[in-house]
Design a protein around this motif. Structure first.
Motif, short mmCIF file in Angstrom:
data_model
loop_
_atom_site.label_atom_id
_atom_site.label_comp_id
_atom_site.label_asym_id
_atom_site.label_seq_id
_atom_site.Cartn_x
_atom_site.Cartn_y
_atom_site.Cartn_z
N VAL A 50 39.56 53.55 28.82
CA VAL A 50 39.92 53.69 30.23
C VAL A 50 40.40 52.34 30.75
O VAL A 50 39.65 51.37 30.80
N LYS A 51 41.67 52.30 31.14
CA LYS A 51 42.22 51.04 31.66
C LYS A 51 42.87 51.21 33.03
O LYS A 51 43.17 50.22 33.70
N ASP A 52 43.07 52.45 33.44
CA ASP A 52 43.68 52.70 34.75
C ASP A 52 42.65 53.21 35.74
O ASP A 52 41.59 53.73 35.35
N ASP A 441 48.32 53.60 37.82
CA ASP A 441 49.20 54.17 36.80
C ASP A 441 50.40 54.82 37.46
O ASP A 441 50.30 55.90 38.05
N GLU A 442 51.55 54.20 37.35
CA GLU A 442 52.75 54.71 38.00
C GLU A 442 53.29 55.97 37.34
O GLU A 442 54.18 56.63 37.89
N ASP A 443 52.75 56.35 36.20
CA ASP A 443 53.22 57.54 35.50
C ASP A 443 52.54 58.82 35.98
O ASP A 443 52.92 59.92 35.57
N ILE A 444 51.51 58.70 36.80
CA ILE A 444 50.88 59.89 37.37
C ILE A 444 50.97 59.83 38.89
O ILE A 444 51.05 58.74 39.48
N MET A 445 50.99 61.01 39.52
CA MET A 445 51.04 61.10 40.97
C MET A 445 49.68 61.58 41.48
O MET A 445 49.05 62.45 40.87
N ALA A 457 39.20 66.49 48.19
CA ALA A 457 40.00 67.05 47.11
C ALA A 457 41.02 66.01 46.67
O ALA A 457 41.76 65.47 47.49
N VAL A 458 41.04 65.72 45.37
CA VAL A 458 41.99 64.78 44.80
C VAL A 458 42.88 65.56 43.83
O VAL A 458 42.39 66.19 42.90
N VAL A 459 44.19 65.56 44.09
CA VAL A 459 45.12 66.29 43.22
C VAL A 459 45.92 65.27 42.41
O VAL A 459 46.52 64.35 42.97
N ILE A 460 45.91 65.45 41.10
CA ILE A 460 46.55 64.52 40.17
C ILE A 460 47.56 65.29 39.33
O ILE A 460 47.25 66.38 38.82
N PHE A 461 48.76 64.73 39.18
CA PHE A 461 49.80 65.37 38.38
C PHE A 461 50.26 64.41 37.30
O PHE A 461 50.68 63.29 37.58
N ASN A 462 50.13 64.85 36.05
CA ASN A 462 50.58 64.08 34.90
C ASN A 462 51.79 64.77 34.30
O ASN A 462 51.68 65.74 33.56
N GLU A 463 52.98 64.28 34.63
CA GLU A 463 54.22 64.90 34.17
C GLU A 463 54.49 64.62 32.70
O GLU A 463 55.12 65.41 32.01
N GLN A 466 51.53 62.62 27.36
CA GLN A 466 50.37 61.91 26.85
C GLN A 466 49.14 62.13 27.74
O GLN A 466 49.25 62.12 28.96
N THR A 467 47.99 62.33 27.11
CA THR A 467 46.74 62.41 27.86
C THR A 467 46.49 61.08 28.57
O THR A 467 46.77 60.02 28.05
N LYS A 468 45.94 61.18 29.78
CA LYS A 468 45.65 59.99 30.56
C LYS A 468 44.15 59.90 30.85
O LYS A 468 43.53 60.89 31.25
N ASP A 469 43.60 58.71 30.63
CA ASP A 469 42.20 58.44 30.96
C ASP A 469 42.18 57.45 32.12
O ASP A 469 42.94 56.47 32.13
N PHE A 470 41.32 57.69 33.09
CA PHE A 470 41.28 56.79 34.24
C PHE A 470 39.89 56.81 34.88
O PHE A 470 39.09 57.73 34.66
#
Length: 498
Positions: A50-52, A441-445, A457-463, A466-470
Motif C-alpha cells: 500500500v503506497k497510495d 493516485d491520479e489513476d483513480i477517481m 459514502a465514498v465512491v471510487i472508480f478504477n478505470e 490493474q488492481t489498486k491498493d490504498f
C-alpha cells in the motif's frame, strides 16, 4: 523507583499513541467490476504494498445533494406495460425500492419527445389562448401508471421535474414540431401551459417538484421535437412570464431550471441568466447535459456556473449512451471502449477529439464523479427502460438504457450501467453533503459525501486494468482497501464512526 515509573509511563504513552494511529476504520465495501461483481459486498481482500492514500476531509463540506435518478418516458412506460406483472414490478422495485437503486430525483417530458410513440401535445386546439382544451390524455395509458407504480415502490419518495421539448406547432414561428421559436404573442399562453400541467398531474396525485424551461434550446440538428431559445429569450420568458405566472397561481415553490443543454455553452447562458437580481429572481438553478464529449466533464465550465450562482442548483438532467443499439446480455461490452456517440459521425472536425470510442461504464462513472467534485448536486440518467433496438423511438434515435427488455420473450437485462448508477443513488442520499477528498493516485477517481444519517459514502472508480491498493483514512482512523481493475466501489463508513 522514580526512574522505573518514568520509563513505564513513557512506554504506556508511546503504546497508546501507536494504538491510536493504528485504530482501524470500520467499513462496508460494495463493488461492481468487469470481472463480474454487481454491487457485491466485498469482505475478503488483502492489500499489498500500500503506497497510495485517500483521505476524507470531513471538515470541508461542499454542495448539498438533491438526488440521483432517471427519466420517465413514454417509451419506457410503454415497454413496462408489455411485460408480465412480475417483470414490470421487478424493474420498478430495482429502481425505486430501498433494496434497489432507491432513485430520488427523476425527470419526465411535457408533450411528446423522440422517446414517445408519436408526436402529441397537451394543447391540441389551435389558438386556444386560455388552454381550455388542455389535456394529458396521451399520458394516461402508459406514462402516468409508470410514475404511480414507481411512487408505490419507493419508501423514501422522489422528486419529479418536467421538461418540454416543444410547444404545439401552432404556437411557433415555423408551425412545426421540429425547430422554430415560440412566438412572443404566445408567451403568456406557454406560461399558463406549465401551470395547467401542475394542476393536471397533481389531480392524478403526482406532485411536480419543478421544471426545466426547455430541453436543448439550441436544438438537436432539426431531427425531432425541439424549440429554440437564446439566453436572452429564455430569460425574458422566465422573468416576465413563467415565473410571475407560477407565482400568481400559487405555484411559486416550483423549481425553475434554466438552459438544459451541453456544458460547453454554460458560460454564455449563466452570464445572461444571473446577470442581475431581476434576471435571476425566478431561476432556481441551471440544468446541463453531457453530450459535448464522451470523456470530458468540463470542470472549468461547471466551476464557472457554480461561482456565478453559488446558492442555486446545478443539476445534470440528461445523459445516455446515444447513437448505439444496446448489446443484449453482453456485460463486457459495457466495460469496453467500443461504443461511439453522435459525434463519432457528426461532430465537426475540430471537435472530433471530444468523441472517441469509449466504455459506457467508464463514461457514467467518470462523469458522475467529475460532476460531484465540481459542484453538481443532482445527476439524472435518460430512459430507464428500452428494448433491444434501443427504442421505441419515432425518429429511430436509438440509445442505451440501464435496463434493456425483450417484451416479446418477457425477458429483462440489467446492464452494468444499472449497477453503476446504483453505486451513487443507493448510497448517497438527498441532503448529503459532498466532502473534499485528498487522493494521491491520479489513476483513480474518488468522491465522498456525508449522508443525513451521519454515514459517509465514498465512491471510487478504477478505470485501469490493474488492481489498486490504498489506505483510506477519516480523522484518526484508517483501513487498507483494495479495488480490482475496471471496477467501481462504494465504501460505507457507518454513522457511529468519529
Amino acid at each position: 523507583m522514580r526512574l522505573l515509573l518514568y520509563i513505564l509511563c513513557c512506554f504506556l504513552l508511546i503504546n497508546m499513541s501507536c494504538s491510536k494511529k493504528q485504530e482501524q476504520l470500520i467499513v462496508e465495501v460494495y463493488e461492481t467490476s468487469a470481472s463480474g461483481n454487481k454491487l457485491t459486498k466485498i469482505t475478503d481482500f488483502s492489500p499489498e504494498k500500500v503506497k497510495d492514500s485517500i483521505k476524507i476531509l470531513s471538515d470541508k463540506k461542499l454542495q448539498t445533494i438533491t438526488g440521483f435518478g432517471g427519466a420517465f418516458t413514454e417509451s419506457s412506460a410503454y415497454l413496462l406495460n408489455k411485460l408480465s406483472k412480475e417483470n414490470r414490478d421487478k424493474i420498478l422495485k430495482a429502481y425505486f425500492s430501498k433494496d434497489g437503486a432507491n432513485y430520488s430525483l427523476t425527470r419526465t417530458h411535457m408533450n411528446s419527445c423522440d422517446f414517445s410513440l408519436n408526436q402529441y401535445s397537451y394543447s391540441p386546439v389551435e389558438d386556444d389562448l386560455m388552454l381550455e382544451h388542455f389535456t394529458i390524455e396521451d399520458d394516461m395509458d402508459d406514462l402516468i401508471p409508470m410514475i404511480k407504480d414507481a411512487m408505490s415502490a419507493s419508501e423514501d419518495g422522489f422528486k419529479i421535474f418536467a421538461s418540454p421539448w416543444t410547444a404545439a406547432p401552432w404556437m411557433k414561428d415555423n408551425n412545426d414540431w421540429v425547430g422554430g421559436k415560440l412566438l412572443p404573442k404566445y408567451y403568456d399562453t406557454w406560461a399558463l401551459f406549465f401551470s395547467k400541467y401542475v394542476d393536471a398531474y397533481e389531480a392524478e396525485n403526482i406532485p411536480i417538484w419543478g421544471f426545466t424551461v426547455e430541453n436543448e434550446p439550441h436544438g438537436n440538428g432539426n431531427n425531432w421535437e425541439s424549440m429554440h431559445f437564446t439566453p436572452e429569450e429564455m430569460t425574458d420568458f422566465v422573468q416576465n412570464h413563467l415565473g410571475p405566472k407560477l407565482e400568481a397561481d400559487g405555484k411559486g415553490d416550483k423549481i425553475i431550471l434554466g438552459y438544459d443543454q451541453n456544458r460547453e455553452g454554460l458560460k454564455e447562458w449563466v452570464d445572461v441568466m444571473y446577470a442581475t437580481e431581476e434576471s435571476s429572481k425566478y431561476y432556481d438553478g441551471t440544468a446541463i447535459h453531457w453530450y459535448e464529449s464522451t470523456y470530458d466533464f468540463f470542470p472549468e465550465a461547471l466551476q464557472y456556473a457554480h461561482n456565478k450562482a453559488p446558492n442555486k442548483y446545478l443539476i445534470e438532467t440528461e445523459g445516455c449512451v446515444d447513437s448505439e443499439v444496446p448489446k443484449w446480455k453482453d456485460d463486457i461490452w459495457y466495460w469496453s471502449k467500443e461504443a461511439t456517440d453522435w459525434g463519432w459521425d457528426w461532430a465537426p472536425e475540430h471537435q472530433k477529439h471530444l468523441h472517441p470510442k469509449y466504455a459506457p461504464v467508464n463514461r457514467y462513472a467518470r462523469d458522475i464523479i467529475g460532476c460531484l467534485n465540481n459542484w453538481v448536486d443532482g445527476w439524472v440518467d435518460w430512459n430507464m427502460v428500452l428494448d433491444r433496438q434501443g427504442g421505441p423511438n419515432w425518429f429511430k434515435n436509438w440509445c442505451v438504457a440501464p435496463v434493456i427488455v425483450d417484451p416479446d420473450a418477457d425477458e429483462v437485462y440489467f446492464t452494468p450501467l444499472y449497477y453503476t448508477m446504483a453505486h451513487f443513488s443507493k448510497y448517497i442520499r438527498p441532503g448529503a453533503e459532498v466532502l473534499d477528498v485528498e487522493n494521491s493516485d491520479e489513476d483513480i477517481m474518488v468522491t465522498a459525501a456525508k449522508n443525513p444519517d451521519g454515514s459517509i459514502a465514498v465512491v471510487i472508480f478504477n478505470e485501469g486494468k490493474q488492481t489498486k491498493d490504498f489506505n483510506l483514512s477519516l480523522n484518526e482512523k484508517a483501513i487498507n482497501v483494495q479495488i480490482k481493475g475496471q471496477a467501481i466501489q462504494t465504501i460505507i463508513i457507518p454513522t457511529n464512526t468519529k
